[in-house]
Each structure stands twice: as structure tokens, then as C-alpha cells.
Scaffold this motif. Structure first.
Motif, PDB file in Angstrom:
ATOM      1  N   TYR A 258       0.817  -1.209   0.000  1.00  0.00           N
ATOM      2  CA  TYR A 258       0.000   0.000   0.000  1.00  0.00           C
ATOM      3  C   TYR A 258       0.852   1.261   0.000  1.00  0.00           C
ATOM      4  CZ  TYR A 258       1.046  -0.224   5.021  1.00  0.00           C
ATOM      5  OH  TYR A 258       1.687  -0.305   6.229  1.00  0.00           O
TER       6      TYR A 258
ATOM      7  N   THR B 256       0.269   4.998   1.137  1.00  0.00           N
ATOM      8  CA  THR B 256      -0.715   5.814   1.813  1.00  0.00           C
ATOM      9  C   THR B 256      -0.166   7.179   2.198  1.00  0.00           C
ATOM     10  OG1 THR B 256      -2.382   5.748   3.578  1.00  0.00           O
ATOM     11  CG2 THR B 256      -0.164   5.062   4.169  1.00  0.00           C
TER      12      THR B 256
ATOM     13  N   LYS C  62      -3.729   2.374   3.709  1.00  0.00           N
ATOM     14  CA  LYS C  62      -3.185   1.383   4.652  1.00  0.00           C
ATOM     15  C   LYS C  62      -4.316   0.608   5.316  1.00  0.00           C
ATOM     16  CE  LYS C  62      -0.320   0.974   8.768  1.00  0.00           C
ATOM     17  NZ  LYS C  62       0.580   1.693   9.670  1.00  0.00           N
TER      18      LYS C  62
ATOM     19  N   SER D 225       4.241  -1.850   3.347  1.00  0.00           N
ATOM     20  CA  SER D 225       4.081  -0.464   2.908  1.00  0.00           C
ATOM     21  C   SER D 225       5.068  -0.230   1.763  1.00  0.00           C
ATOM     22  CB  SER D 225       4.392   0.471   4.064  1.00  0.00           C
ATOM     23  OG  SER D 225       4.615   1.765   3.578  1.00  0.00           O
TER      24      SER D 225
END
Lengths: 96, 563
Positions: B56, B58, B64, B85
């Protein structure tokens, strides 16, 4: 000689001031305010200086969440009113 | 397809069955088929598919959250999901990935979040192939912005260019993303498990329709210029009355600025358009006047729009940022119909965000903003920022509409944790909120604020409030830097360095660091200084210092709100 407990407030300040030094130096280093402490303000007068602020600006400054516009005044003793050019320039630099 | 014999059996069965029987038979057979498929798969590939990576990108926490949700659903369906992430993703792993799903949001002018930048740049390099990759992209964005979901689109098309196989089409989500995101998850999980039958998605509590952006109406209580006479700046402190606004310290207020009436009237005059005429714009009927006044960006047209304008009026226009009314003056349209065509190529006014400087606890029923009136020069003419100008002109009792943009990352920590806030200029806004909140809630953690601006006498934003907080010890330390009060420039980072030893001590005791304000050069310089403080006072070399800082980021102890 006055008794200790007959001393006025200002005399007490003078006594505690280490020869009229107080915390003037430290106060000038405080970057968060342009003023010095109450006691130091009193001591300053003995050095021929005085803390003041621009009274006309007080209300507006307070609205802007700014402290008073402080400045310092120095009384010069000029015998005969004479000032040498060097003294004039020095005063100019201090005032700036 | 069936042999004659089997066909006869079936026909007899059908003839002797009631409608209910037939429905039952239908389902029964379907189940048998599905079950057989599963069996085949199990027998076939033992370690099939079921290992996927969900990455992700974000900015404010939404991507997230969705990614976490998706990972949980995947696990429930027996799929092993690795959640990561994008700023921590090891780029060389990409070539080895089999199933790779990205949840990514779009910022500003169609850009990926800062955390995703490394990944985004990497996949645009085109120097490698991802032939074994199967992927899908879930893109988050806001249709109020012209380059809606662009970052997601870019990732989707680049992964294809690099040879990846798209197994689920790109899903673009607006502010109200819950339903579409859910559907996308289901589709992905189905594709992976290859089941025709319903994939088990734990029934989430009955459709809690997210309201998306809640629009509030605020009334101006006061609006003052915090800078004193003689300052080069004009920063407005605006207090707004608004009931029951759901926000936390660290959140921002968003509003779509209206265009100046004079300019709209000029445009109407220049084009002879009937401003009361109603057009259909994004599924609603709206008058041309309102389109020009409230919805469309007309004051500073980006180059891509100027280009489209040029092709409508069939003239060459040099590359430049220009206002619609100027464009109409220099390169007029031939008739109102042509102007309607122009209206169609105009983009929506993007909302502007302002960090909120009030605290819900301390300033109940109010929202405060700290807005710098933005000026810049275009062709030697002084121009004002549309929204900051509007806000600075708001008079008491005026109303306006706004929404709250939540920043799930930039939040106060637990009440006993120490915080270091670095917020020069208008960057001080969220920190005023933090301090007021900590004051009102009696938080025991220590607070250290670094503030900077040009001149002590005229630009010390919220000076008296900060002095009060120092006195009551809500503010433990205040370090200030006024860049133009002496010959050499002094900035917040210089003060950080000056207090380096103590700064590092605070870090070692678990302090959280917050930076708010200008992205460049301030935030960059501040980060460099952070690294050098860690190096010097932590006795580390460059790499160790960088690792220390990364750990701070990972544990949520180094947060930024920069613009």
C-alpha cells in the motif's frame, strides 16, 4: 543604617542583585520576549536605562497575540552638551 | 452432449420432478461441480497460488487501512497475504512476485504519496521485465481533483508495460470508497481461488454507508492579521463557529474556493453567454453562472487546459499559466456555443486544505485556522492565491462550507509521551492545536516547540499564547529562530543543532517528532539536521543514523505534514 526589616522592596532587590547586575544579561538572551524581568527593570534604571513600550500599539498588539512592543531608553550625560563624532556614531549603532 | 441413455434418465427425472425439486437439483449439481473443481485443484498443485503480496501507498492512512482489511479477508479465505508499505518494499522482490496487489492513493497534482515515490519511480524505469507477475491495482482518489486516481492508473499501466498480467481491472475509488473497495477485494479473491461459487467474505455489519465527505457550514467569528505593521507577511488567524464538527488535532479543514464575482461577470460579458442557462455537469443541472462561480477552476488554468482551449478555438497559444478571462481577452471565442465547448474542458476547482489550529477539547464549537495570504508573481504582476485571499477577506458573520480532511497519521501520541514539534511559519498551526489539547486534557508528556519566521517584532505568531503556556509549563521548551533579524540567516534547524545534545536525550527517552510547514527547503533541511544530530550525539556513523531515523519512522515517531 536602616534595620533589615525596614528595607523597602527596591532596597531588597538591590541587595540581592550582585552589584546591580541582577539577571540582566540572562534576560537579554531570552529570545521569547523583548522584555526583562520586573526586578531587572528596576536595576536597569540605576544604569541610566529604562524599559518602555509603545503605548499606542498596546491594544492592537494584544489583539494580534503579540507582546507589547518593548524598547529601551538610555539617558546620556552630556557635559556641556558636547558629543564627539565617535561618540555619536557609537550611539547610533547602539540605537540600531 | 449427453449420451442418449443419460439423456433419457434426465428427461424422466425432470418430468417427474416438481419445481422445487428442479431448483434443488440445480443447486445440488452446482455444488457437486464446485466440489470436484476444488478436488482437482488440490490434487493438481499443492502449493497453489495462495501466497500474495499486498502493498500500500498511503498518505493519510486510508490506503493502509484498506490494505489491512484486504489482508485480513484474504487470510480468512485461506490465502497467505504478505502486507507491506511501499516505502519499505524491497524493490528487487518485484521481479520474483507472483501475485502483487497495490492499494495506492493519489495526491496533489496526480502524484503518488511520498511513501510510494521510490516504488513509483522504480517501475517507471522500464529496464526490466515482470513476466511472471499477476497484479491488480486499487486506486484511491477524490473526483474533486482533475487528476483523479492518476497515480493508481500509472501503476496499473506501467506494471502491464513491464510484462505483468492484469488479473483484475483497475478500480478507481472516490472519497466514498468502502463499497467499491469491498467489491474489488472479492473479485481479486475469486480470481485467485478460481472459484465460481461465492467466496466467503465475513459479513461485515450491514452496509454502513460511509457518508464520504460531510459538508459543514461555518460562520466567521473573527479574522485578524497576526503579523504586525512592517511585516513582509500577512497571516490570518480565523475563528469559525461550527457545531459538532468531527475532528482531532492534526486534521485539516478543506474547502473549495469560489471565484471572484468580478472575474465571472467579466467572462460573461466577454463571451455573451446566457449565464442563466442550465447545463448538465457531472449528473447535476447547474446554471453556467454557478459553474463559473462555484465549481470550475478559471483563475489559473494549467497548461493542459490551455492546450485544449487552443484546439477548440483553433489557434496557437504559447505555453503558459493564465486565467480564463485573460485568455478570452487575448484569444476570444467566436460565439457562445464555442464557449460552451470551453466550459466542457475546464476542470473542477481543487479543494484547498488548511491545518486546523484549534483543539476540540479547548475550543468547543469552534474551528481556528492559520492562513498565510499567498502571493506570487506571474509576468511581473502580483497575484494572490485564490483561496488564501478569499479566507483573508472573510468578514465576521459570513458563512461558508467546508469539510474535514482527516490525517490519521499526524496525531498526538499517548498523554505521557514527550513530543518535539518543528513548525516554522504557518507550520505552527497544528501545534497550537496539540498544545491546547494537551493543556485541556492535562497530558503529562513534555512538549518542545521549534518556531521560526522572519522578524521577532512582527512575525512571532501566537507569541503571547506561547508565553502563557511556558509559564504554566504546558510548553516545556520554546526555541525560536528569526531569520532576518541579524546578518546571518538563522532557521529552526540551526536551533535544533544548537540544542543537539538535549534533543537527542529527548529522542532516547521516546519522544515523538512532528514537522509541519514548507516541504522544500525547510522539511528537507530539518531532516538533514535530524540525521546529523543523531550522528553526533548518538555517536553513530551515517548508516547507523539513517537506520535510527528509519526506526523512528516505522514506529510512527517521526511524522510530517508538509506542503
Amino acid at each position: 543604617m536602616s534595620e533589615k526589616n525596614n528595607l523597602s522592596a527596591i532596597e531588597k532587590v538591590k541587595q540581592a542583585s550582585d552589584g546591580l547586575r541582577g539577571t540582566i544579561n540572562e534576560g537579554l538572551l531570552d529570545e521569547v520576549t523583548g522584555a526583562i524581568s520586573e526586578d531587572d527593570q528596576a536595576l536597569l534604571k540605576f544604569h541610566g536605562m529604562y524599559q518602555q513600550d509603545d503605548r499606542d500599539r498596546r491594544e492592537e498588539r494584544a489583539e494580534k497575540k503579540l507582546e507589547r512592543l518593548y524598547s529601551f531608553m538610555i539617558r546620556l550625560r552630556l557635559p556641556g552638551g558636547f558629543l564627539t563624532p565617535e561618540q555619536w556614531i557609537a550611539t547610533h549603532h547602539i540605537a540600531r | 452432449m449427453l449420451t442418449a441413455h443419460k439423456l433419457k434418465i434426465i428427461h424422466d427425472l425432470i418430468a417427474s420432478s416438481s419445481k422445487e425439486d428442479l431448483i434443488w437439483l440445480n443447486g445440488y449439481l452446482a455444488g457437486i461441480i464446485a466440489h470436484q473443481e476444488n478436488k482437482d485443484e488440490d490434487v493438481g498443485e499443492k502449493n497453489s497460488s495462495s501466497k500474495i503480496t499486498i502493498a500500500y501507498g498511503t498518505e493519510t492512512g486510508n490506503s493502509k487501512r484498506l490494505a489491512l482489511d484486504f489482508a485480513a479477508k484474504a487470510k480468512k479465505n485461506g490465502i497467505n497475504a504478505k502486507l507491506v508499505s511501499l516505502d519499505q518494499y524491497r524493490l528487487k522482490d518485484l521481479a520474483k512476485e507472483e501475485y502483487f496487489f497495490t492499494v495506492i492513493s493519489t495526491q496533489g497534482e496526480g502524484e503518488p504519496p511520498a511513501a510510494a515515490k521510490k516504488f513509483y519511480d522504480h517501475i517507471h524505469q522500464n529496464g526490466f521485465k515482470l513476466n511472471q507477475l499477476k497484479y491488480g491495482v486499487l486506486a484511491l482518489g477524490d473526483t474533486a481533483y482533475p487528476l483523479f486516481c492518476k497515480a493508481g492508473e500509472d501503476v496499473d499501466s506501467q506494471l502491464q508495460q513491464l510484462g505483468g498480467e492484469r488479473i483484475v481491472s483497475l478500480q478507481r475509488c472516490d472519497v466514498d470508497y468502502e463499497d467499491e473497495a469491498s467489491n474489488w477485494f472479492m473479485e481479486v479473491l475469486q480470481k485467485i481461488n478460481n472459484k465460481e461459487s461465492k467466496v466467503e467474505i465475513a459479513k461485515s455489519p450491514p452496509a454502513k454507508k460511509t457518508t464520504g465527505k460531510k459538508i459543514y457550514t461555518g460562520t466567521i467569528l473573527s479574522n485578524i492579521n497576526l503579523n504586525d505593521r512592517g511585516s513582509n507577511k500577512q497571516t490570518h488567524h480565523i475563528e469559525i463557529a461550527a457545531a459538532d464538527v468531527d475532528y482531532q488535532p492534526g486534521d485539516s479543514l478543506g474547502l473549495v474556493p469560489e471565484n471572484p464575482l468580478m472575474i465571472v461577470e467579466e467572462i460573461i460579458k466577454l463571451t455573451n453567454i446566457d449565464h442563466t442557462k442550465s447545463l448538465t455537469h457531472r449528473n447535476e443541472e447547474i446554471s453556467i453562472f454557478n459553474l463559473l462561480k462555484k465549481k470550475l477552476n478559471i483563475v489559473y488554468l494549467p497548461e493542459r487546459v490551455v492546450k485544449k482551449y487552443a484546439s477548440i478555438i483553433k489557434q496557437e497559444i504559447p505555453e503558459t499559466k493564465i486565467g480564463l478571462h485573460d485568455l478570452l481577452k487575448i484569444y476570444p471565442v467566436t460565439d457562445p456555443e464555442q464557449f460552451e465547448e470551453v466550459i466542457n474542458i475546464l476542470e473542477l476547482t481543487a479543494p484547498r486544505l488548511y491545518s486546523i489550529s484549534s483543539s476540540p477539547e479547548a475550543h468547543n464549537g469552534e474551528i481556528h485556522l492559520t492562513v498565510a495570504k499567498d502571493f506570487f508573481t506571474v509576468n511581473e504582476e502580483k497575484k494572490y492565491g485564490l483561496c488564501s485571499n478569499l479566507l483573508s477577506e472573510f468578514k465576521t458573520d459570513e458563512n461558508f462550507e467546508f469539510y474535514i480532511h482527516k490525517n490519521t497519521q499526524f496525531k498526538l501520541p499517548a498523554a505521557d509521551k514527550d513530543i518535539i514539534m518543528i513548525g516554522p511559519g504557518t507550520g505552527i498551526a497544528p501545534f497550537r492545536s496539540f498544545l491546547a489539547e494537551r493543556d485541556a486534557t492535562g497530558a503529562t508528556g513534555k512538549n518542545w516547540l521549534f518556531f521560526g519566521d522572519q522578524h521577532f517584532a512582527s512575525d512571532f505568531l501566537y507569541q503571547t499564547e506561547l508565553q502563557n503556556w511556558l509559564q504554566t509549563n504546558v510548553l516545556t521548551k520554546l526555541s525560536v529562530a528569526f531569520s532576518r533579524d541579524q546578518k546571518e540567516k538563522i532557521y529552526v534547524q540551526n536551533k535544533m543543532k544548537k540544542h543537539g545534545a538535549e534533543f537527542f536525550e529527548w529522542l532516547q527517552s521516546g519522544a515523538y517528532i512532528y514537522v509541519c510547514g514548507a516541504k522544500e527547503p525547510m522539511a528537507v533541511d530539518v531532516e538533514e539536521t535530524l540525521l546529523s544530530i543523531i550522528k553526533e550525539f548518538g555517536n553513530k556513523n551515517i548508516n547507523e543514523a539513517a537506520t535510527y531515523l528509519d526506526e523512528l519512522k516505522e514506529t510512527g515517531r517521526y511524522l510530517k505534514d508538509v506542503y
